[in-house]
Design a protein around this motif. Sequence first.
Motif, PDB file in Angstrom:
ATOM      1  N   SER A  98       0.812  -1.018   0.109  1.00 52.04           N
ATOM      2  CA  SER A  98       0.062  -0.105   0.094  1.00 52.04           C
ATOM      3  C   SER A  98       0.819   1.542   0.092  1.00 52.04           C
ATOM      4  CB  SER A  98      -0.952   0.084   1.167  1.00 52.04           C
ATOM      5  OG  SER A  98      -1.761  -1.165   0.963  1.00 52.04           O
ATOM      6  N   TRP A  99       1.865   1.211   0.738  1.00 51.85           N
ATOM      7  CA  TRP A  99       2.915   2.412   0.883  1.00 51.85           C
ATOM      8  C   TRP A  99       3.372   2.607  -0.758  1.00 51.85           C
ATOM      9  CZ3 TRP A  99       3.497   6.399   4.354  1.00 51.85           C
ATOM     10  CH2 TRP A  99       4.384   7.093   3.967  1.00 51.85           C
ATOM     11  N   GLY A 100       3.912   1.518  -0.993  1.00 53.07           N
ATOM     12  CA  GLY A 100       4.570   1.688  -2.299  1.00 53.07           C
ATOM     13  C   GLY A 100       3.746   2.052  -3.394  1.00 53.07           C
ATOM     14  N   GLY A 101       2.306   1.750  -3.379  1.00 54.10           N
ATOM     15  CA  GLY A 101       1.595   2.278  -4.439  1.00 54.10           C
ATOM     16  C   GLY A 101       1.088   3.685  -4.270  1.00 54.10           C
ATOM     17  N   PHE A 102       1.087   4.181  -2.914  1.00 56.90           N
ATOM     18  CA  PHE A 102       0.815   5.441  -2.702  1.00 56.90           C
ATOM     19  C   PHE A 102       1.978   6.188  -3.353  1.00 56.90           C
ATOM     20  CE2 PHE A 102       2.157   8.862   0.381  1.00 56.90           C
ATOM     21  CZ  PHE A 102       0.998   9.779  -0.029  1.00 56.90           C
ATOM     22  N   THR A 103       3.292   5.894  -2.735  1.00 57.34           N
ATOM     23  CA  THR A 103       4.578   6.657  -3.510  1.00 57.34           C
ATOM     24  C   THR A 103       4.697   6.593  -5.006  1.00 57.34           C
ATOM     25  OG1 THR A 103       5.735   6.098  -1.520  1.00 57.34           O
ATOM     26  CG2 THR A 103       6.969   6.731  -3.404  1.00 57.34           C
ATOM     27  N   SER A 104       4.131   5.525  -5.564  1.00 66.79           N
ATOM     28  CA  SER A 104       3.884   5.220  -7.201  1.00 66.79           C
ATOM     29  C   SER A 104       3.153   6.076  -7.788  1.00 66.79           C
ATOM     30  CB  SER A 104       4.204   3.964  -7.515  1.00 66.79           C
ATOM     31  OG  SER A 104       5.174   3.185  -6.860  1.00 66.79           O
ATOM     32  N   ILE A 108       2.083  -9.049 -10.292  1.00 65.25           N
ATOM     33  CA  ILE A 108       3.198  -9.972 -10.167  1.00 65.25           C
ATOM     34  C   ILE A 108       4.536  -9.357  -9.710  1.00 65.25           C
ATOM     35  CG2 ILE A 108       4.469 -11.683 -11.662  1.00 65.25           C
ATOM     36  CD1 ILE A 108       2.069 -12.167 -13.385  1.00 65.25           C
ATOM     37  N   PHE A 109       4.889  -8.155 -10.276  1.00 62.84           N
ATOM     38  CA  PHE A 109       5.968  -7.517  -9.879  1.00 62.84           C
ATOM     39  C   PHE A 109       6.352  -7.264  -8.298  1.00 62.84           C
ATOM     40  CE2 PHE A 109       8.667  -3.632  -9.546  1.00 62.84           C
ATOM     41  CZ  PHE A 109       9.473  -3.875 -10.517  1.00 62.84           C
ATOM     42  N   GLN A 110       5.075  -7.614  -7.456  1.00 64.63           N
ATOM     43  CA  GLN A 110       5.186  -7.645  -6.249  1.00 64.63           C
ATOM     44  C   GLN A 110       5.653  -8.823  -5.242  1.00 64.63           C
ATOM     45  OE1 GLN A 110       4.520  -4.198  -5.258  1.00 64.63           O
ATOM     46  NE2 GLN A 110       3.824  -3.837  -7.391  1.00 64.63           N
ATOM     47  N   LEU A 111       5.435  -9.951  -6.040  1.00 69.73           N
ATOM     48  CA  LEU A 111       5.764 -11.074  -5.393  1.00 69.73           C
ATOM     49  C   LEU A 111       7.157 -11.360  -4.920  1.00 69.73           C
ATOM     50  CD1 LEU A 111       3.535 -13.339  -7.819  1.00 69.73           C
ATOM     51  CD2 LEU A 111       3.017 -12.405  -5.522  1.00 69.73           C
ATOM     52  N   PRO A 112       8.232 -10.966  -5.560  1.00 67.58           N
ATOM     53  CA  PRO A 112       9.563 -11.356  -5.009  1.00 67.58           C
ATOM     54  C   PRO A 112       9.640 -10.815  -3.646  1.00 67.58           C
ATOM     55  CG  PRO A 112       9.605 -10.630  -7.396  1.00 67.58           C
ATOM     56  CD  PRO A 112       8.259 -10.460  -6.777  1.00 67.58           C
ATOM     57  N   SER A 158       2.435   4.944 -12.133  1.00 70.60           N
ATOM     58  CA  SER A 158       0.871   4.568 -11.485  1.00 70.60           C
ATOM     59  C   SER A 158       0.664   3.184 -11.944  1.00 70.60           C
ATOM     60  CB  SER A 158      -0.073   5.578 -12.160  1.00 70.60           C
ATOM     61  OG  SER A 158      -0.395   5.636 -13.581  1.00 70.60           O
ATOM     62  N   VAL A 159       1.114   2.700 -12.914  1.00 70.54           N
ATOM     63  CA  VAL A 159       0.813   1.143 -13.231  1.00 70.54           C
ATOM     64  C   VAL A 159       1.209   0.459 -12.041  1.00 70.54           C
ATOM     65  CG1 VAL A 159       1.383  -0.816 -14.686  1.00 70.54           C
ATOM     66  CG2 VAL A 159       0.971   1.477 -15.678  1.00 70.54           C
ATOM     67  N   PHE A 160       2.563   0.706 -11.338  1.00 70.57           N
ATOM     68  CA  PHE A 160       2.955  -0.359 -10.329  1.00 70.57           C
ATOM     69  C   PHE A 160       2.277   0.404  -9.100  1.00 70.57           C
ATOM     70  CE2 PHE A 160       6.321  -0.294 -13.617  1.00 70.57           C
ATOM     71  CZ  PHE A 160       6.485  -1.616 -13.675  1.00 70.57           C
ATOM     72  N   GLY A 161       1.799   1.737  -9.053  1.00 71.73           N
ATOM     73  CA  GLY A 161       1.259   2.207  -8.062  1.00 71.73           C
ATOM     74  C   GLY A 161      -0.230   1.543  -7.700  1.00 71.73           C
ATOM     75  N   VAL A 162      -0.918   1.453  -8.646  1.00 70.17           N
ATOM     76  CA  VAL A 162      -2.320   0.732  -8.543  1.00 70.17           C
ATOM     77  C   VAL A 162      -2.210  -0.608  -8.563  1.00 70.17           C
ATOM     78  CG1 VAL A 162      -4.311   0.408  -9.900  1.00 70.17           C
ATOM     79  CG2 VAL A 162      -3.233   2.775  -9.882  1.00 70.17           C
ATOM     80  N   GLY A 163      -0.849  -1.333  -9.267  1.00 73.95           N
ATOM     81  CA  GLY A 163      -0.636  -2.614  -8.999  1.00 73.95           C
ATOM     82  C   GLY A 163      -0.458  -2.942  -7.438  1.00 73.95           C
ATOM     83  N   SER A 164       0.414  -2.161  -6.683  1.00 69.28           N
ATOM     84  CA  SER A 164       0.365  -2.487  -5.239  1.00 69.28           C
ATOM     85  C   SER A 164      -0.743  -2.433  -4.497  1.00 69.28           C
ATOM     86  CB  SER A 164       1.214  -1.500  -4.809  1.00 69.28           C
ATOM     87  OG  SER A 164       2.801  -1.277  -5.429  1.00 69.28           O
ATOM     88  N   PHE A 165      -1.689  -1.442  -4.844  1.00 63.64           N
ATOM     89  CA  PHE A 165      -3.070  -1.557  -4.080  1.00 63.64           C
ATOM     90  C   PHE A 165      -3.780  -2.740  -4.597  1.00 63.64           C
ATOM     91  CE2 PHE A 165      -2.182   3.129  -3.635  1.00 63.64           C
ATOM     92  CZ  PHE A 165      -2.182   3.096  -2.417  1.00 63.64           C
ATOM     93  N   LEU A 166      -3.716  -3.107  -5.808  1.00 61.13           N
ATOM     94  CA  LEU A 166      -4.560  -4.208  -6.353  1.00 61.13           C
ATOM     95  C   LEU A 166      -3.806  -5.586  -5.850  1.00 61.13           C
ATOM     96  CD1 LEU A 166      -6.759  -5.133  -8.194  1.00 61.13           C
ATOM     97  CD2 LEU A 166      -5.167  -5.391 -10.195  1.00 61.13           C
ATOM     98  N   SER A 167      -2.568  -5.590  -5.455  1.00 55.06           N
ATOM     99  CA  SER A 167      -1.976  -6.592  -4.822  1.00 55.06           C
ATOM    100  C   SER A 167      -2.746  -6.884  -3.764  1.00 55.06           C
ATOM    101  CB  SER A 167      -0.423  -6.548  -5.110  1.00 55.06           C
ATOM    102  OG  SER A 167       0.192  -7.764  -4.280  1.00 55.06           O
TER     103      SER A 167
END
Length: 509
Positions: A24-30, A281-285, A435-444
């Motif tokens: 969530s924090w990563g999504g906010f920053t992105s 998928i980018f968040q999984l590692p 924002s793709v990775f930001g929303v992706g973090s929230f979606l994850s």
Amino acid sequence: MAGVLREKGLSYSCILLIAKTVNSWGGFTSMLPLLIAPFADSYLHRYTTILASSFLYVVGLVALTSSASAWAWSPANRTRSTTFLFWSLCVISLGQGGYNSSLQAFGADQLDEEEELPSTKDEQKSNIKSSFFQWWYFGVCSGSLLGVTVMSYIQDTFGWVLGFAILALAMVVSVVFFSFGSRIYIYKQVESMGNNSKPIVSIIHSIKATASKLLSCRIALPNVDDIVELELEEKPLCRQNWSSTEGLDKNPTSTNYMLENTKVVLRLFPIWTMLLMFAVIFQLPTTFFTKQGMTMKRNIGSSFQIPPATLQSAITLSIILLMPLYDRVLIPVTRLVTRNEKGISVMQRMGTGMCLSIIAMVTAAGVETQRLKISRKAEIHGSHSETVPLSIFWLLPQYILLGISDIFTVVGMQEFFYSEVPVRMRTMAFALYNSVFGVGSFLSALLITVVEDLTKSKGNNSWFSDDMCEARLDKYYWFLALTSALSLLLYSILCRFYKSRRDLENERM
């Protein structure tokens, strides 16, 4: 990070909560660049935005160093230190929001003095721009590798205070070196934007003008004598000459042009949406891949154990080692096949990376299935050890595949958004990319919550159970593989009907 938390004795449920918080924090920053980029494009020059956001970045790092020092020297004031830490991270996020997108757009502006590079017929210049994005990401990954190796060692050995202080000093030095080139930089916004220097304001005015025109449209019922004339002439009851600037604005260069640019940005939304599963998928590692590694055999020799989080560097290393091969091997080969100067198009490049990420998920699901089989066999024979006799190096293929997919998709996304976004909104291009990775973090984080609630209902164990013998990460990986495959299918369909800015401009000529 998850490996360190596990060594501290935290449960998997606690680690899962922290994973959601970090996502969530990563999504906010992105997503912050989406808020800052319009102001950077409309009211500030990119160079000014870079300096201002760098200042905030340095202030945040200094505050972070101070909070770490206060935490170490005054354990009694940890509540106050925690609050100060929170605000330090907020300032750093704000600095990153303006720094990342503006700096990359400013760097791309230096390659030539043509304002409409994506529309130029000179393919060589287009290839130079593509190489810039590629080597930019190479540099980012190199810095990331130094962060997870050298800086992690310094912080673990000498303390967090010294580690944060080195980062703050390095940022100050980089800003000083950046400012030395102020006389030779190309300030594209200053030179080419002219009077139309506030696109966001123009967009708002154009929307208001369009709404006013719709409201001012009067539909009158015809008289009986006019019915025949209306049927023969087939004239509309309300004239709507949208191609004309009359009634919208007396200055077509500011309103009508920006309205067209807004349409171009809206055209990107379907492609942007299809990229979200790649970001998930980018968040999984940093989360579940590390959770897998915690239960696997990590010994090298008799005493040394590999920290599970160390394998994350395999992604960065694969990018650094394989990135040069993209230009020197892959592109020449694909040129022979496609007879295209660039080898493959930007959209084909992104699609290839998405396909590789799906293969990575299938590989991860297969490894996890095998891990569960070995774990259950050991449990049948009376062994209740948390460590499964399966080497952690079986996870390497999924890490490497994700690294290769990054070379295709991440670099392709940067070039795609930069090329397709209106020329005076280049900072917004990289804001859309982030924002793709930001929303992706929230979606994850949302997917984790929903799947956890659905799978633990009726007394069943969650797919993310604390007991890794009962957890079903393999099913979650299959779920991500299937949803990503559907996203790739829709992406392929969209690509067939999508027309780039270059194609649209060629049609107008």
